[in-house]
Write an enzyme that holds these catalytic residues in place. Structure first.
Site, PDB file in Angstrom:
ATOM      1  N   ASP A  13       0.829  -1.217   0.000  1.00  0.00           N
ATOM      2  CA  ASP A  13       0.000   0.000   0.000  1.00  0.00           C
ATOM      3  C   ASP A  13       0.862   1.265   0.000  1.00  0.00           C
ATOM      4  O   ASP A  13       1.968   1.263   0.532  1.00  0.00           O
ATOM      5  CB  ASP A  13      -0.912  -0.026   1.238  1.00  0.00           C
TER       6      ASP A  13
ATOM      7  N   GLU B 149     -12.372  -4.741  -3.767  1.00  0.00           N
ATOM      8  CA  GLU B 149     -12.952  -3.399  -3.696  1.00  0.00           C
ATOM      9  C   GLU B 149     -12.231  -2.385  -4.592  1.00  0.00           C
ATOM     10  O   GLU B 149     -12.724  -1.276  -4.817  1.00  0.00           O
ATOM     11  CB  GLU B 149     -12.918  -2.890  -2.244  1.00  0.00           C
ATOM     12  N   ASN B 150     -11.060  -2.757  -5.103  1.00  0.00           N
ATOM     13  CA  ASN B 150     -10.293  -1.791  -5.902  1.00  0.00           C
ATOM     14  C   ASN B 150     -10.925  -1.478  -7.265  1.00  0.00           C
ATOM     15  O   ASN B 150     -10.518  -0.535  -7.942  1.00  0.00           O
ATOM     16  CB  ASN B 150      -8.832  -2.244  -6.079  1.00  0.00           C
TER      17      ASN B 150
ATOM     18  N   ARG C 220       2.191  -4.678   6.228  1.00  0.00           N
ATOM     19  CA  ARG C 220       1.480  -3.663   5.462  1.00  0.00           C
ATOM     20  C   ARG C 220       2.304  -2.392   5.447  1.00  0.00           C
ATOM     21  O   ARG C 220       2.697  -1.886   6.504  1.00  0.00           O
ATOM     22  CB  ARG C 220       0.088  -3.371   6.033  1.00  0.00           C
TER      23      ARG C 220
HETATM   24  C1  IPE Z   1      -5.462  -2.652   0.010  1.00  0.00           C
HETATM   25  O1  IPE Z   1      -5.155  -1.312  -0.134  1.00  0.00           O
HETATM   26  C2  IPE Z   1      -5.357  -3.357  -1.300  1.00  0.00           C
HETATM   27  C3  IPE Z   1      -4.030  -3.461  -1.877  1.00  0.00           C
HETATM   28  C4  IPE Z   1      -2.916  -2.994  -1.387  1.00  0.00           C
HETATM   29  C5  IPE Z   1      -3.957  -4.182  -3.111  1.00  0.00           C
HETATM   30  P1  IPE Z   1      -6.279  -0.188  -0.302  1.00  0.00           P
HETATM   31  O2  IPE Z   1      -5.533   1.087  -0.486  1.00  0.00           O
HETATM   32  O3  IPE Z   1      -7.226  -0.584  -1.363  1.00  0.00           O
HETATM   33  O4  IPE Z   1      -7.014  -0.247   1.091  1.00  0.00           O
HETATM   34  P2  IPE Z   1      -7.849   0.855   1.867  1.00  0.00           P
HETATM   35  O5  IPE Z   1      -8.852   1.398   0.909  1.00  0.00           O
HETATM   36  O6  IPE Z   1      -6.888   1.898   2.312  1.00  0.00           O
HETATM   37  O7  IPE Z   1      -8.445   0.121   3.018  1.00  0.00           O
HETATM   38  C1  IPE Z   2      -1.744   0.283  -3.295  1.00  0.00           C
HETATM   39  O1  IPE Z   2      -1.496   1.640  -3.390  1.00  0.00           O
HETATM   40  C2  IPE Z   2      -1.992  -0.341  -4.649  1.00  0.00           C
HETATM   41  C3  IPE Z   2      -3.386  -0.746  -4.885  1.00  0.00           C
HETATM   42  C4  IPE Z   2      -4.360  -0.666  -4.037  1.00  0.00           C
HETATM   43  C5  IPE Z   2      -3.679  -1.273  -6.184  1.00  0.00           C
HETATM   44  P1  IPE Z   2      -2.657   2.722  -3.287  1.00  0.00           P
HETATM   45  O2  IPE Z   2      -3.022   3.151  -4.672  1.00  0.00           O
HETATM   46  O3  IPE Z   2      -3.766   2.246  -2.454  1.00  0.00           O
HETATM   47  O4  IPE Z   2      -1.878   3.892  -2.571  1.00  0.00           O
HETATM   48  P2  IPE Z   2      -2.518   4.957  -1.567  1.00  0.00           P
HETATM   49  O5  IPE Z   2      -3.114   4.190  -0.441  1.00  0.00           O
HETATM   50  O6  IPE Z   2      -3.543   5.707  -2.349  1.00  0.00           O
HETATM   51  O7  IPE Z   2      -1.351   5.801  -1.167  1.00  0.00           O
HETATM   52 MG    MG Z   3      -4.126   2.425  -0.467  1.00  0.00          MG
END
Ligand code: IPE
Ligand code: IPE
Ligand code: MG
Length: 253
Positions: free
Chosen positions: A24, A71-72, A192
């Site tokens: 993340d 959820e992404n 994490r």
């Molecule tokens: C979790 O990160 C999913 C991945 C790293 C692939 P998110 O950025 O999607 O999680 P939230 O929204 O902060 O909980």
């Molecule tokens: C994690 O990085 C990658 C995915 C969830 C695909 P993020 O894109 O969630 O990074 P932040 O949380 O916005 O910094």
């Molecule tokens: Mg994130």
């Protein structure tokens, strides 16, 4: 404490055998540089190769990476598209390298929401690396811990409906066999990055006794040194599994 050597007692340090990482912080990394999230995702992918190598060197048998959650899909369409493109090119580029390294690549999660082209690339990468005996890389993509438990429950329900199994035979062990990663060592260490301290629907069942390690480092800055810090922290932990460790309270009494 040396990560690769023996610990102070002269014993071989124990594990971790299986590390899982919630990668993340790509978006924040990019934003700090005035860039779009895409730039962060591209930089994030670049960290993976060294970590696979480092895990191999440290005797880690399996590395599971959370790349895209159930959820992404809610992200802006352009970002989702970029993530799919990156995933596809990663598979095309890295599968051969993994084959040469003897690393088996596996993808867990739903596949039916990916394009046919991406589904083919996943199947090809898995076929190419199948049987690799130097370690396993698992990529969790369109994965959710709740989906995982639900699909295991559905598999059991189908067995009951077809008369192959009794309701009474459904217990923790039966479910444990049907969730993803069941054939790999348990996830010892769950990392994490980015400072968030939540599981975001990653491995819910499998993390029952994982040790958690949170770091503020944003994923594109997460390197081998940070991995070693996490492993060193893991080796300091007292894993009791609900019991009492031998040198626990009694020794203090
Ligand atoms: C979790 O990160 C999913 C991945 C790293 C692939 P998110 O950025 O999607 O999680 P939230 O929204 O902060 O909980
Ligand atoms: C994690 O990085 C990658 C995915 C969830 C695909 P993020 O894109 O969630 O990074 P932040 O949380 O916005 O910094
Ligand atoms: Mg994130």
């Amino acid at each position: 404490m040396s990560v690769s050597g023996t610990d102070v007692t002269g014993r071989e340090p124990a594990g971790p055998r299986h590390i899982a990482i919630i990668m993340d912080g790509n978006g924040r990394w990019a934003a700090r540089k005035g860039l779009s999230p895409s730039a962060g995702h591209k930089a994030g992918v670049e960290r993976i190769r060294d970590l696979i190598e480092a895990c191999k060197e440290r005797g880690v048998e399996a590395l599971t990476l959370f790349a895209f959650s159930s959820e992404n899909w809610q992200r802006p369409p352009k970002e989702v598209e970029l993530l799919m493109t990156l995933f596809h090119s990663y598979l095309r580029r890295e599968a051969r390298r993994m084959q040469e390294q003897g690393v088996e690549l596996r993808v867990i999660g739903r596949r039916d929401r990916f394009s046919p082209r991406l589904q083919r690339a996943i199947a090809e990468a898995e076929a190419m690396t199948r049987g690799g005996e130097q370690g396993t890389l698992v990529i969790a993509a369109d994965y959710g811990g709740q989906w995982d438990i639900a699909q295991a429950a559905r598999a059991l329900a189908e067995e009951v409906a077809s008369g192959r199994r009794s309701v009474e035979s459904i217990d923790e062990a039966a479910l444990a066999e049907r969730v993803q990663l069941a054939d790999l060592p348990p996830v010892d260490l769950l990392i994490r990055s980015s400072g968030e301290q939540r599981i975001s629907n990653f491995i819910l069942w499998q993390a029952a006794y994982s040790e958690f390690y949170f770091t503020d480092t944003l994923w594109p800055d997460f390197g081998v040194e940070e991995l070693d810090e996490a492993i060193a922290a893991f080796r300091q932990r007292d894993r009791r599994y609900g019991g009492r460790s031998e040198d626990g309270l009694e020794a203090q009494a």
